[in-house]
Design a protein around this motif. Sequence first.
Motif, PDB file in Angstrom:
ATOM      1  N   PHE A 162     -66.071 -95.136  74.671  1.00 27.18           N
ATOM      2  CA  PHE A 162     -65.706 -94.732  73.313  1.00 27.18           C
ATOM      3  C   PHE A 162     -65.032 -95.883  72.571  1.00 27.18           C
ATOM      4  N   ALA A 163     -64.168 -96.631  73.258  1.00 28.03           N
ATOM      5  CA  ALA A 163     -63.464 -97.748  72.625  1.00 28.03           C
ATOM      6  C   ALA A 163     -64.432 -98.792  72.096  1.00 28.03           C
ATOM      7  N   ALA A 164     -65.585 -98.948  72.747  1.00 32.19           N
ATOM      8  CA  ALA A 164     -66.547 -99.969  72.345  1.00 32.19           C
ATOM      9  C   ALA A 164     -67.151 -99.712  70.977  1.00 32.19           C
ATOM     10  N   ARG A 165     -66.985 -98.512  70.452  1.00 30.83           N
ATOM     11  CA  ARG A 165     -67.629 -98.149  69.198  1.00 30.83           C
ATOM     12  C   ARG A 165     -66.814 -98.521  67.959  1.00 30.83           C
ATOM     13  N   PHE A 166     -65.691 -99.196  68.143  1.00 31.53           N
ATOM     14  CA  PHE A 166     -64.771 -99.485  67.034  1.00 31.53           C
ATOM     15  C   PHE A 166     -64.423-100.964  67.070  1.00 31.53           C
ATOM     16  N   SER A 167     -64.541-101.648  65.923  1.00 36.44           N
ATOM     17  CA  SER A 167     -64.331-103.098  65.888  1.00 36.44           C
ATOM     18  C   SER A 167     -62.951-103.507  65.394  1.00 36.44           C
ATOM     19  N   GLY A 168     -62.114-102.543  65.035  1.00 33.31           N
ATOM     20  CA  GLY A 168     -60.775-102.890  64.560  1.00 33.31           C
ATOM     21  C   GLY A 168     -59.787-103.074  65.698  1.00 33.31           C
ATOM     22  N   LYS A 169     -58.512-103.071  65.352  1.00 35.21           N
ATOM     23  CA  LYS A 169     -57.467-103.228  66.364  1.00 35.21           C
ATOM     24  C   LYS A 169     -57.410-101.996  67.253  1.00 35.21           C
ATOM     25  N   VAL A 170     -57.470-102.227  68.556  1.00 31.43           N
ATOM     26  CA  VAL A 170     -57.408-101.132  69.513  1.00 31.43           C
ATOM     27  C   VAL A 170     -56.486-101.504  70.665  1.00 31.43           C
ATOM     28  N   SER A 171     -55.946-100.497  71.311  1.00 24.49           N
ATOM     29  CA  SER A 171     -55.186-100.711  72.536  1.00 24.49           C
ATOM     30  C   SER A 171     -56.150-100.842  73.704  1.00 24.49           C
ATOM     31  N   PRO A 301     -71.491-100.054  66.876  1.00 20.11           N
ATOM     32  CA  PRO A 301     -72.446 -99.350  67.751  1.00 20.11           C
ATOM     33  C   PRO A 301     -72.768-100.156  69.004  1.00 20.11           C
ATOM     34  N   GLY A 302     -72.628 -99.495  70.149  1.00 19.70           N
ATOM     35  CA  GLY A 302     -72.951-100.162  71.399  1.00 19.70           C
ATOM     36  C   GLY A 302     -72.047-101.314  71.754  1.00 19.70           C
ATOM     37  N   GLY A 303     -70.892-101.403  71.112  1.00 15.42           N
ATOM     38  CA  GLY A 303     -69.984-102.498  71.405  1.00 15.42           C
ATOM     39  C   GLY A 303     -70.411-103.824  70.804  1.00 15.42           C
ATOM     40  N   ILE A 304     -71.250-103.807  69.767  1.00 18.54           N
ATOM     41  CA  ILE A 304     -71.795-105.029  69.182  1.00 18.54           C
ATOM     42  C   ILE A 304     -71.349-105.124  67.728  1.00 18.54           C
ATOM     43  N   THR A 305     -70.771-106.268  67.347  1.00 16.91           N
ATOM     44  CA  THR A 305     -70.340-106.454  65.959  1.00 16.91           C
ATOM     45  C   THR A 305     -71.335-107.265  65.142  1.00 16.91           C
ATOM     46  N   ASP A 306     -72.171-108.070  65.790  1.00 14.78           N
ATOM     47  CA  ASP A 306     -73.143-108.897  65.078  1.00 14.78           C
ATOM     48  C   ASP A 306     -74.368-108.059  64.745  1.00 14.78           C
ATOM     49  N   PRO A 307     -74.648-107.820  63.459  1.00 15.34           N
ATOM     50  CA  PRO A 307     -75.786-106.950  63.101  1.00 15.34           C
ATOM     51  C   PRO A 307     -77.127-107.502  63.563  1.00 15.34           C
ATOM     52  N   ARG A 308     -77.221-108.812  63.793  1.00 18.80           N
ATOM     53  CA  ARG A 308     -78.490-109.383  64.250  1.00 18.80           C
ATOM     54  C   ARG A 308     -78.790-109.019  65.702  1.00 18.80           C
ATOM     55  N   ASP A 321     -83.179-112.190  78.089  1.00 24.02           N
ATOM     56  CA  ASP A 321     -82.933-111.534  79.363  1.00 24.02           C
ATOM     57  C   ASP A 321     -81.684-110.672  79.336  1.00 24.02           C
ATOM     58  N   LEU A 322     -81.010-110.618  78.170  1.00 26.35           N
ATOM     59  CA  LEU A 322     -79.766-109.863  78.087  1.00 26.35           C
ATOM     60  C   LEU A 322     -80.021-108.463  77.554  1.00 26.35           C
ATOM     61  N   ARG A 323     -79.324-107.520  78.118  1.00 32.48           N
ATOM     62  CA  ARG A 323     -79.291-106.195  77.506  1.00 32.48           C
ATOM     63  C   ARG A 323     -78.424-106.287  76.250  1.00 32.48           C
ATOM     64  N   PRO A 324     -78.595-105.379  75.281  1.00 33.52           N
ATOM     65  CA  PRO A 324     -77.805-105.456  74.040  1.00 33.52           C
ATOM     66  C   PRO A 324     -76.301-105.423  74.255  1.00 33.52           C
ATOM     67  N   SER A 325     -75.846-104.859  75.381  1.00 30.76           N
ATOM     68  CA  SER A 325     -74.400-104.781  75.592  1.00 30.76           C
ATOM     69  C   SER A 325     -73.837-105.975  76.354  1.00 30.76           C
ATOM     70  N   ASP A 326     -74.721-106.927  76.761  1.00 26.69           N
ATOM     71  CA  ASP A 326     -74.250-108.075  77.521  1.00 26.69           C
ATOM     72  C   ASP A 326     -73.702-109.156  76.601  1.00 26.69           C
ATOM     73  N   PRO A 327     -72.673-109.894  77.040  1.00 29.88           N
ATOM     74  CA  PRO A 327     -72.195-111.031  76.249  1.00 29.88           C
ATOM     75  C   PRO A 327     -73.167-112.195  76.347  1.00 29.88           C
ATOM     76  N   PRO A 328     -73.255-113.042  75.333  1.00 35.58           N
ATOM     77  CA  PRO A 328     -74.125-114.203  75.413  1.00 35.58           C
ATOM     78  C   PRO A 328     -73.605-115.189  76.446  1.00 35.58           C
ATOM     79  N   PRO A 329     -74.473-116.078  76.964  1.00 30.23           N
ATOM     80  CA  PRO A 329     -74.042-117.034  77.983  1.00 30.23           C
ATOM     81  C   PRO A 329     -73.116-118.091  77.405  1.00 30.23           C
TER      82      PRO A 329
END
Length: 329
Positions: A162-171, A301-308, A321-329
């Motif tokens: 649930f926390a991944a769905r919000f891009s603002g300040k979170v605990s 959405p999905g823990g992603i802030t970059d719309p691209r 080779d990355l799933r959408p939720s994976d960080p870039p290398p």
Amino acid sequence: MELFPPMPLAEWRDTKETLHRFTQVVGKIRLASSVRRNHWWNVPFHLTGRGITTRPMGLVDGNPVFTIDFDFVDHRLVVATADGRTESFPLAGQSVASFYRRTLDALAALGVRVEIRLPRPYRLADADRPFAEDVEHATYDPAWANRFWQVLGQVGLVLEEFAARFSGKVSPVHLFWHSLDIAHTRFSERALDPPAQVDPVTREAYSRELISFGFWFGDADLGEPAFYSYTAPEPAHLAEDPLTPASARWIELADSHLAVLRYDAARAEADPRAAVLAFFESAYQAGAVRAGWAVGPLACPGGITDPRLTDPPLSDPRLSDLRPSDPPP
């Protein structure tokens, strides 16, 4: 273990009351030995693969770097320093008094000196009784302690999702020892100025407008485990908004409302995980819309802030080779 196994408070109440006080002993050590963070984020416990941990402490106060972990698999308290030394003792068979004494002895054996300013429970029924004198609370059932940790881990992962769905300040998702609840909080940028008579702990906790989400195992006020959410300060007409699933309810408190989904009601849903996520989302939408938050721009959405990166397939071949939720290398 099944998702959200039975956790009836009546069946493990004595273990919970003892364990709650154990965590307060260690939590107050954490409070005394860590660098202060905004909203008291330095104080709660975090989950591990075997229990809960204080995370590293010390250094700034002249002590070596050390941690204190509750191991709910082998049922021991483990105190460790960064140089590899450890001290531990069993959790079963301890009263609060003996636990308190043995914890301090373990720290001393490792060269750690900590002064707890108020060595007694915080906001519990026996708040005037020192830990060192509490021989009443001495029940520790390993099976229930292990299930306590298992449920924390399951709920913690749902809160992380649930926390991944919000891009603002979170605990972080963390376990507060004062009320033994696991929680995650979202913040707006609006600062608050509580009345002067509000105590310092509360002033810091609620210095910004927030919406909090969590789970606790039941207490004297609500005698069963439940998921919850609240908005602070509460906007007008909040409790008029519907909650999901249908079994969720607004509960009236002294001067506010708490959104509650009973644990057993969530367990009865066809998809309990989805039901809890829907509950948190409905409580968030109610509070955020009523309080005038920028709901759309803060969505993630999905823990992603970059719309691209949100519209598969990923256009950059380096990310193929990355799933959408994976960080870039």
